[in-house]
Design a protein around this motif. Structure first.
Motif, PDB file in Angstrom:
ATOM      1  N   LEU A 483      63.308  28.490  57.451  1.00 42.36           N
ATOM      2  CA  LEU A 483      64.342  29.501  57.228  1.00 42.36           C
ATOM      3  C   LEU A 483      63.708  30.863  57.407  1.00 42.36           C
ATOM      4  N   ASN A 484      64.270  31.680  58.265  1.00 48.11           N
ATOM      5  CA  ASN A 484      63.665  32.961  58.617  1.00 48.11           C
ATOM      6  C   ASN A 484      63.430  33.858  57.405  1.00 48.11           C
ATOM      7  N   SER A 485      64.323  33.796  56.434  1.00 49.00           N
ATOM      8  CA  SER A 485      64.228  34.671  55.266  1.00 49.00           C
ATOM      9  C   SER A 485      63.430  34.062  54.118  1.00 49.00           C
ATOM     10  N   LEU A 486      62.934  32.829  54.289  1.00 49.63           N
ATOM     11  CA  LEU A 486      62.278  32.122  53.188  1.00 49.63           C
ATOM     12  C   LEU A 486      61.037  32.849  52.651  1.00 49.63           C
ATOM     13  N   PRO A 487      60.160  33.403  53.509  1.00 52.08           N
ATOM     14  CA  PRO A 487      59.012  34.132  52.962  1.00 52.08           C
ATOM     15  C   PRO A 487      59.414  35.300  52.068  1.00 52.08           C
ATOM     16  N   SER A 488      60.385  36.097  52.516  1.00 46.74           N
ATOM     17  CA  SER A 488      60.824  37.241  51.718  1.00 46.74           C
ATOM     18  C   SER A 488      61.463  36.800  50.410  1.00 46.74           C
ATOM     19  N   ILE A 489      62.220  35.707  50.450  1.00 50.33           N
ATOM     20  CA  ILE A 489      62.831  35.174  49.228  1.00 50.33           C
ATOM     21  C   ILE A 489      61.749  34.750  48.245  1.00 50.33           C
ATOM     22  N   LEU A 490      60.691  34.108  48.758  1.00 51.42           N
ATOM     23  CA  LEU A 490      59.594  33.659  47.906  1.00 51.42           C
ATOM     24  C   LEU A 490      58.841  34.849  47.312  1.00 51.42           C
ATOM     25  N   PHE A 491      58.532  35.852  48.142  1.00 56.12           N
ATOM     26  CA  PHE A 491      57.863  37.055  47.660  1.00 56.12           C
ATOM     27  C   PHE A 491      58.696  37.743  46.576  1.00 56.12           C
ATOM     28  N   SER A 492      59.986  37.894  46.841  1.00 59.88           N
ATOM     29  CA  SER A 492      60.873  38.610  45.926  1.00 59.88           C
ATOM     30  C   SER A 492      61.044  37.865  44.610  1.00 59.88           C
ATOM     31  N   SER A 493      61.133  36.550  44.678  1.00 60.71           N
ATOM     32  CA  SER A 493      61.325  35.747  43.461  1.00 60.71           C
ATOM     33  C   SER A 493      60.134  35.875  42.522  1.00 60.71           C
ATOM     34  N   THR A 494      58.918  35.781  43.069  1.00 61.11           N
ATOM     35  CA  THR A 494      57.733  35.902  42.226  1.00 61.11           C
ATOM     36  C   THR A 494      57.615  37.312  41.647  1.00 61.11           C
ATOM     37  N   ALA A 495      58.010  38.320  42.421  1.00 63.47           N
ATOM     38  CA  ALA A 495      57.942  39.705  41.944  1.00 63.47           C
ATOM     39  C   ALA A 495      58.905  39.939  40.783  1.00 63.47           C
ATOM     40  N   ILE A 496      60.114  39.426  40.890  1.00 63.02           N
ATOM     41  CA  ILE A 496      61.108  39.600  39.830  1.00 63.02           C
ATOM     42  C   ILE A 496      60.685  38.844  38.568  1.00 63.02           C
ATOM     43  N   LEU A 497      60.114  37.657  38.738  1.00 68.02           N
ATOM     44  CA  LEU A 497      59.644  36.887  37.579  1.00 68.02           C
ATOM     45  C   LEU A 497      58.511  37.623  36.867  1.00 68.02           C
ATOM     46  N   ALA A 498      57.615  38.238  37.642  1.00 69.83           N
ATOM     47  CA  ALA A 498      56.520  39.013  37.048  1.00 69.83           C
ATOM     48  C   ALA A 498      57.064  40.181  36.229  1.00 69.83           C
ATOM     49  N   ALA A 499      58.081  40.866  36.767  1.00 70.21           N
ATOM     50  CA  ALA A 499      58.691  41.988  36.052  1.00 70.21           C
ATOM     51  C   ALA A 499      59.310  41.532  34.737  1.00 70.21           C
ATOM     52  N   PHE A 500      59.929  40.354  34.751  1.00 69.76           N
ATOM     53  CA  PHE A 500      60.547  39.823  33.534  1.00 69.76           C
ATOM     54  C   PHE A 500      59.488  39.462  32.486  1.00 69.76           C
ATOM     55  N   LEU A 501      58.405  38.826  32.897  1.00 64.75           N
ATOM     56  CA  LEU A 501      57.360  38.414  31.964  1.00 64.75           C
ATOM     57  C   LEU A 501      56.698  39.612  31.280  1.00 64.75           C
ATOM     58  N   LEU A 502      56.640  40.737  31.977  1.00 68.59           N
ATOM     59  CA  LEU A 502      55.999  41.929  31.419  1.00 68.59           C
ATOM     60  C   LEU A 502      56.738  42.494  30.200  1.00 68.59           C
ATOM     61  N   THR A 503      57.965  42.054  29.983  1.00 67.17           N
ATOM     62  CA  THR A 503      58.693  42.503  28.788  1.00 67.17           C
ATOM     63  C   THR A 503      58.024  41.985  27.516  1.00 67.17           C
ATOM     64  N   LEU A 504      57.145  40.973  27.645  1.00 61.78           N
ATOM     65  CA  LEU A 504      56.496  40.358  26.482  1.00 61.78           C
ATOM     66  C   LEU A 504      55.154  40.994  26.136  1.00 61.78           C
ATOM     67  N   THR A 505      54.700  41.978  26.910  1.00 61.41           N
ATOM     68  CA  THR A 505      53.412  42.635  26.652  1.00 61.41           C
ATOM     69  C   THR A 505      53.649  44.091  26.233  1.00 61.41           C
ATOM     70  N   PRO A 506      52.695  44.699  25.527  1.00 61.52           N
ATOM     71  CA  PRO A 506      52.885  46.065  25.023  1.00 61.52           C
ATOM     72  C   PRO A 506      52.567  47.128  26.072  1.00 61.52           C
ATOM     73  N   GLU A 507      53.102  48.315  25.868  1.00 60.32           N
ATOM     74  CA  GLU A 507      52.711  49.473  26.672  1.00 60.32           C
ATOM     75  C   GLU A 507      51.347  49.955  26.190  1.00 60.32           C
ATOM     76  N   THR A 508      50.456  50.264  27.125  1.00 67.50           N
ATOM     77  CA  THR A 508      49.077  50.618  26.753  1.00 67.50           C
ATOM     78  C   THR A 508      48.742  52.087  27.006  1.00 67.50           C
ATOM     79  N   LYS A 509      49.715  52.858  27.437  1.00 70.49           N
ATOM     80  CA  LYS A 509      49.439  54.250  27.796  1.00 70.49           C
ATOM     81  C   LYS A 509      48.768  55.027  26.668  1.00 70.49           C
ATOM     82  N   MET A 510      49.256  54.862  25.446  1.00 65.88           N
ATOM     83  CA  MET A 510      48.739  55.623  24.311  1.00 65.88           C
ATOM     84  C   MET A 510      47.822  54.796  23.404  1.00 65.88           C
ATOM     85  N   LEU A 511      47.497  53.573  23.827  1.00 66.75           N
ATOM     86  CA  LEU A 511      46.661  52.724  22.991  1.00 66.75           C
ATOM     87  C   LEU A 511      45.176  53.000  23.248  1.00 66.75           C
ATOM     88  N   PRO A 512      44.327  52.825  22.230  1.00 71.44           N
ATOM     89  CA  PRO A 512      42.875  52.923  22.445  1.00 71.44           C
ATOM     90  C   PRO A 512      42.388  51.662  23.158  1.00 71.44           C
TER      91      PRO A 512
END
Length: 531
Positions: A483-512
């Motif tokens: 499928l011509n679009s399959l690589p982009s779909i795979l790239f996009s799916s993993t990227a969106i999942l990574a963004a979702f998982l990051l909701t479980l980690t803290p912001e470190t900008k102001m942390l020591p």
């Protein structure tokens, strides 16, 4: 008494150790030089083991100077790359020992000898012919060596120090020069693996040292410098490959200068944070004296000498460990394990998408060397964006936005009509820029999430996940046949999942920057108590 001496020298004096000055610029340059060289080694197989146009050699029919072009006597509908026709000796003798389309029987044999278009690759040197999987395996073996270097590198990084590890990794790559003398394919793979085991650890130790040299206030800048050193190395390598082309000359020019990094024994300085953490206070004071001198800080050598070990560690927020925290300590910490799993997936995603896009960019029409250059140059503005948004908006939200935006651009370019080629290219580059923000950012973010005691180990685990991504990325063009679009779909799916998982980690900008797992757990407990 000693604390008062410190304060009388100026409350901002010790903050000045983290302010970029002459010492920091010199140290960053010294770290970046071997980093650039190792980044060239890391991509050497793209050109050194590239496929070469070839066809089967048929000794009975070839003229004195055979070429790779399919000759007129070659039977139609026969793959000239991998199979050869069988000569009908009776017809061959009756036609004065010359070949024509009627000189062959209807039988094909597998080729074992080939005629090559050029000798710029090991494909012709090692006679790999149509066994393209063998040339592809070189890159896989190199990345496997990168993963294998993790345990060795972590031992040196923590026990021996950042400086010796950089020196060992920098000069370790010189063993790759042996490849120009090798005539056996499997021996070549062995040297490729060994070279990667010895040199690839530089990625981990370089970014750790850059972070610790720059201090807490310059953590984003350290990640920015780290990424740019890699991109510059790749661009320089592409121009060297474009100029030299012949693989043995290319290896000699890229690999042999690395022996000069032995001089780092005298010029590179150890991380003061590591020295203080390991109880090497006198060595740390010597380094601080040099920083004060080069950066012209309002502190004298005598004042630094008089500081007690405890007060010095207090000033730099260092906690001495009674013993090294083991992998068991990591496993029993739910917070550390959660951070490790999420950052490892982010490492995988960033590398998978980044190198996947690099592979698809090289497949574009035009000069392959210039395509590689443009692919690397396109990363530069992405890092500038990362430097700005990470400082202004924070690490976590910037990473999440980068992943989501890259997914949107990649899906959009896939479904853009081929007739609007300029728009497809623009969307592709925008997707590349977005993932570069994540590729750079995940290094800084993961280093801030992990404590000093296990930072090298856990960062190495993330790097291992990244290597898995870089190993899988070159295979994605095969998906286009389904499928011509399959690589982009795979790239996009993993990227969106990574963004979702990051909701479980803290912001470190102001942390020591925490030094122990216990400090991370205590911080987590305080946060949960306030919620």
């Amino acid at each position: 008494m000693t604390v008062n001496v410190i304060n009388s020298a100026g409350g901002d004096a010790y903050l000045g150790f983290e302010k970029f000055g002459r010492f920091h610029y010199i140290q960053c340059l010294l770290v970046c030089l071997p980093l650039m060289m190792v980044s060239m080694i890391h991509v050497n197989y793209i050109f050194v083991a590239e496929d070469v146009n070839h066809r089967c050699l048929l000794p009975e029919c070839e003229d004195a100077n055979p070429s790779v072009e399919v000759p007129v006597w070659w039977p139609k509908d026969v793959d000239a790359r991998c199979f050869k026709p069988v000569v009908d000796m009776q017809a061959y003798d009756s036609s004065n020992q010359t070949c024509s389309n009627n000189t062959f029987v209807e039988i094909l044999e597998e080729c074992h000898q080939w005629i090559y278009d050029n000798e710029n690759s090991i494909v012709s040197e090692l006679n790999l012919g149509c066994k393209s999987w063998k040339s592809t395996l070189v890159g896989g073996i190199h990345n496997a060596g990168t993963k294998a270097s993790l345990k060795k590198n972590n031992f040196y990084l923590f026990r021996v120090g950042r400086k010796p590890t950089i020196i060992i990794c920098s000069i370790g790559g010189v063993v790759g020069v042996a490849k120009i003398f090798i005539k056996n394919y499997y021996a070549y793979l062995g040297v490729e693996f060994l070279e990667s085991v010895l040199a690839s650890g530089l990625y981990t130790v370089a970014v750790v040292l850059l972070i610790e040299v720059g201090g807490e206030s310059q953590r984003v800048l350290a990640g920015f410098i780290f990424s740019y050193a890699i991109y510059v190395g790749e661009v320089i390598f592409a121009f060297i490959a474009l100029t030299l082309k012949y693989w043995k000359t290319l290896i000699l020019v890229v690999y042999t200068p690395m022996v000069l990094f032995l001089a780092y024994i005298f010029v590179l300085k150890e991380s003061t944070r590591w020295q203080l953490l390991r109880g090497k206070t006198e060595e740390a004071k010597d380094t601080l004296k040099l920083i004060a001198k080069l950066n012209k800080l309002n502190l004298t050598s005598e004042e630094i000498t008089q500081i007690s070990d405890e007060d010095l560690r207090f000033k730099f927020n260092i906690v001495i460990q009674k013993e090294r925290e083991s992998f068991k300590d990591i496993l029993v910490s739910r917070e550390i394990m959660l951070r490790l799993i999420i950052t490892s997936f982010c490492f995988f995603t960033s590398s998978f998408v980044y190198y996947g896009l690099a592979v698809h960019a090289v497949l574009l029409p035009g000069n392959k060397y210039m395509n590689f250059v443009l692919s690397s140059v396109a990363s530069f503005p992405g890092d500038l964006i990362a430097l700005y948004v990470f400082k202004k908006y924070g690490r976590k939200i910037s990473l999440q936005c980068g992943y989501v935006i890259s997914a949107i651009f990649l899906i959009a370019q896939t479904y853009t009509p081929d007739s609007i080629s300029w728009l497809k290219i623009v969307l592709f580059l925008c997707g590349k820029l977005s993932v570069v923000v994540c590729f750079t950012g995940v290094y800084t973010y993961s280093l801030e999430l992990f404590p000093t005691s296990v930072r090298g180990t856990l960062f190495g685990c993330g790097n291992t996940a990244a290597r898995v991504g870089s190993m899988l990325a070159p295979l994605t063009p095969l998906l286009v046949k389904q499928l011509n679009s399959l690589p982009s779909i795979l790239f996009s799916s993993t990227a969106i999942l990574a963004a979702f998982l990051l909701t479980l980690t803290p912001e470190t900008k102001m942390l020591p920057m925490f030094d122990t797992i216990e400090q991370v757990e205590n911080y987590k407990s305080k946060v949960m108590t306030h919620l």
